[in-house]
Scaffold this motif. Structure first.
Motif: not given
Length: 145
Positions: A8-15, A86-91
């Motif tokens: 799933d993606t919100l801003y395209g980063n996870t994609e 995996f995920d995308t997240r802020y540091e």
């Protein structure tokens, strides 16, 4: 090996991370199905031995519909599957969507192939060094198969 890369993606980063992982696996001869959550159903998981799951982190968790799809997939596809999440997240986020999904899948009886993999974003963009990390994740998974 048959592999499902679902994200799933919100801003395209996870994609972006998911595509890089899938590209590395495909280059090494694996049969990869690449699916966005909104275009997927539980049937996409059935009979696929390895699931690679990517999610953005929103308020410490995966988007609701993605979590629901994954819960249903575990019920419908059975427990004889491995997974990497995996995920995308802020540091600054100490726990993200990957951690929660990892626990959910493990409790559901699936086998973790690797620990949860966080990828860092700055604002709405994937941090520059994270693309190489995504490629390395794909190579690592392929080398372990």
């Amino acid at each position: 090996m048959r592999i499902l890369v679902i994200y799933d993606t919100l801003y395209g980063n996870t994609e972006r991370v998911a595509k890089l992982v899938a590209t590395e696996l495909t280059a090494r001869g694996h049969e990869v199905s690449f699916r966005r959550q909104s275009e997927s159903g539980e049937e996409d998981f059935i009979g696929v031995p390895l699931w690679i799951i990517g999610s953005p982190t929103r308020w410490g968790r995966a988007p609701f519909r993605f979590g629901t799809l994954l819960k249903n997939a575990v019920k419908d596809a059975g427990k004889d599957h491995d997974f990497v999440v995996f995920d995308t997240r802020y540091e600054a986020v100490h726990s993200g969507a990957a951690d929660r999904i990892h626990r959910m899948m493990t409790r559901g009886g699936l086998r973790p192939f690797l620990p949860p993999q966080p990828f860092i974003v700055d604002g709405n963009e994937l941090r520059g060094d994270q693309e190489e990390r995504a490629k390395e994740l794909g190579r690592t998974i392929a080398s372990l198969l």
